[in-house]
Design an enzyme around this catalytic site. Sequence first.
Site, short mmCIF file in Angstrom:
data_model
loop_
_atom_site.label_atom_id
_atom_site.label_comp_id
_atom_site.label_asym_id
_atom_site.label_seq_id
_atom_site.Cartn_x
_atom_site.Cartn_y
_atom_site.Cartn_z
CD GLU A 13 4.98 -14.47 -1.47
OE1 GLU A 13 5.93 -14.79 -2.50
OE2 GLU A 13 3.87 -14.80 -1.67
CB CYS A 60 -4.90 -4.15 -4.40
SG CYS A 60 -4.70 -3.70 -2.74
CB CYS A 63 -6.55 0.12 -2.43
SG CYS A 63 -5.00 -0.39 -2.34
CG HIS A 67 -6.53 -0.82 -8.63
ND1 HIS A 67 -5.68 -0.48 -9.55
CD2 HIS A 67 -6.00 -1.49 -7.45
CE1 HIS A 67 -4.49 -0.62 -9.04
NE2 HIS A 67 -4.41 -1.29 -7.85
NE ARG A 435 -1.72 0.76 1.46
CZ ARG A 435 -3.16 0.69 1.77
NH1 ARG A 435 -4.05 1.06 1.03
NH2 ARG A 435 -3.49 0.24 2.84
CB SER A 458 3.07 0.34 -3.43
OG SER A 458 2.30 0.70 -2.17
CB CYS A 502 -0.17 -1.17 -1.23
SG CYS A 502 -1.80 -1.98 -1.38
CB CYS A 505 7.22 -4.50 3.56
SG CYS A 505 8.53 -3.67 3.58
#
Lengths: 523, 176
Positions: A13, A60, A63, A67, A435, A458, A502, A505
């Site tokens: 998605e 995420c 990553c 975080h 990123r 992102s 991230c 897309c």
Amino acid sequence: MAKIVIDPISRIEGHLKIEVVVENGVVKDAHSSGTLFRGFEIFMKGHHPLDAQHYTQRICGVCPVSHGVTSVLNLDSALGVAGQIPDNGRIIRNLIQGANYVQSHILHFYHLAALDYVDVTAAADYTGNDLGLLKVKKFIERALSANDLAMLGPFWPRYEGDYRLSKAVNQKATADYVKALDMRRLAHEMATIFFGRIPHGPGLTAGGVTQGPTDLNIEQFRTKLKILRDFTDNVYIPDVIAVAEAYSDHFDQGFGCGKVLSYGVFDLDSNADLTKRRRVLPNGVADANLNLTAFNPQFITEDVKYGWFDSSSGHPSGTDTIDNHNKSGAYSWLKAPRYNGEVHEVGPLPRVLVAYLAGDPTVQQMVNDTLGHFGAGPSALFSTLGRHAARALECKIVADAMDKWLDELKVGDPWNVPIEIPDSAEGMGLWEAPRGALGHWISIKNGVIDRYQCVVPSTWNCSPRDDRDQPGAIEQSLIGAKVRDEENPFEVVRIVRAFDPCLACAVHLVRPNGDTIGEYRIA
Amino acid sequence: MNTESPNSMADQTQPQQNNMDCPPPVLVLGVGNILLSDEAAGIRVIEALQKLPLPEGVEVVDGATRAMELMDIIRGRKKVIIVDAVAAESEPGAVFRFGPGQLAEIKQMSISVHDIGVHEAIFFLRMTDELPEDIVFYGIQPGSLALHEGLTPEVNAAVKKVIDFVLEDLKNLPDS
């Protein structure tokens, strides 16, 4: 029996939609929309502050480490222990994050980006004895003999028209693609030694880490790191250079907004003031004219004019997240982060460039050697190939640094400090995910989270237009790009993918009259 | 790659401290997103199985929405049972049993670490010649993918059926 598809509905998605208007073979306009509302900031209100790092890791699966570290830095400052993190705790945080960088960068180049440049079908003519390549050869032969290209999975369908590598280079890169599958697994295993698990591990805590060094875990880490360093030096970087040699015109594509931002990453001391900490990759703000200026976190703002939010624009320590999907004129679930009111790119290119301009001799030599090979200087980093090169060099910088950090661990010394939850406090965590720049802000009231804001990489790179209508970094990198064949818009795909967004897309190409030319999944 | 190198992949990357060298031979893997109602069907089967006594050598894994790691979970097994929601254009709660050869073509195959799943994991294992021979899928057609937890009654009934099918499969394991 009915055709069966392992359900793609939830897992395939687009979380990011890039709409590109193409006129006479040139991108006239681009809009980047985040299509997923998360709401982490909303549901964390009222929870125990120490839970923040466990919740935010779940932002995420790619990553989570970043975080986690950003969140414990945020808590360190709110709990007043930022200046007391023991060396073992500081270094083990670096090692966990470093392992995640190496995994992320190798995965990005080989399994996300390489197929835009490498023709894997060259494996069909392979006559040597590399086992991995022979497997790919058999795999391709099976699909061809069944006359079923769909069996080629991620290798197919693809955009035709611009595969330039020689058969030998294609074959080598394909063999390395297979090897890289093992390497990313190995890097994950390396991270779990101190992190406990990937993703979403229990290894971090405010005040340090949850597990100290032992002779055994240091040795286990070093054994895996040795293989990964060897792969980075002798496979990954040479492959990036081989691609760059064949596609050297891509140093002139995807320039972007020309301004970069790094918060800095990998602590070398425990200065209570995050902005003054010495870091392997330092903080700073730079531009394509190679000017470097000091970084001031007060200059970070988030604009919401084109985001589906009723919140106000402003500094993340004082803004809220109030969603409104009916807001007119909005086109994204992303806010538009800006620094000093300007668009800035984040990621490996910004980190490497800032380190270069800050005078790091190792980084300068690496960049000069690599780009000098193409007759270019550091400003060539502002390009599709420059972003890949910066990522590969950074992989080496981090992997080499990790080997030194292992020597600095002291078995038996402490790895965290005791903490107490204050009744009310404010905190800030600034760090870098693979990123790009990642910031968390917390405010604690009555011993619980009152406000938590995350500004993620992102969001910087894929942001919509801001309150002054300036397009975001990726939007700017696309506007003006040439598209030779609208049916095979490999140029657009390569530009976007070099940012390593991230978010899953989807790129939509439309003509100025609104006709959709096609929809292209790019991640 | 220099195949004569003494540091070849084979002897260098053997994990040392976990059980990945020799995982339990039988894997029951459920995948799905529990936040999208019936998309959780595979996970609900797994949760039920985790509470039951199962034969030795069987590992039950909640694969959630994981991606590349599914490769590492699947490789090295003798028998694999995968339970997932499938879009088969049938009535909600329909149950399918099929092999990897019958996974339909996904024309718009993507590769992103953010949304690759079972299909891509199988692809990579096929490419590296590590796909277990005995692999079977149970697919449940969802009725709703609304953004909340909980199954529709039809899918809840289907989950119970699949639990029984899997238990039956586990009764007939070859002696390993």
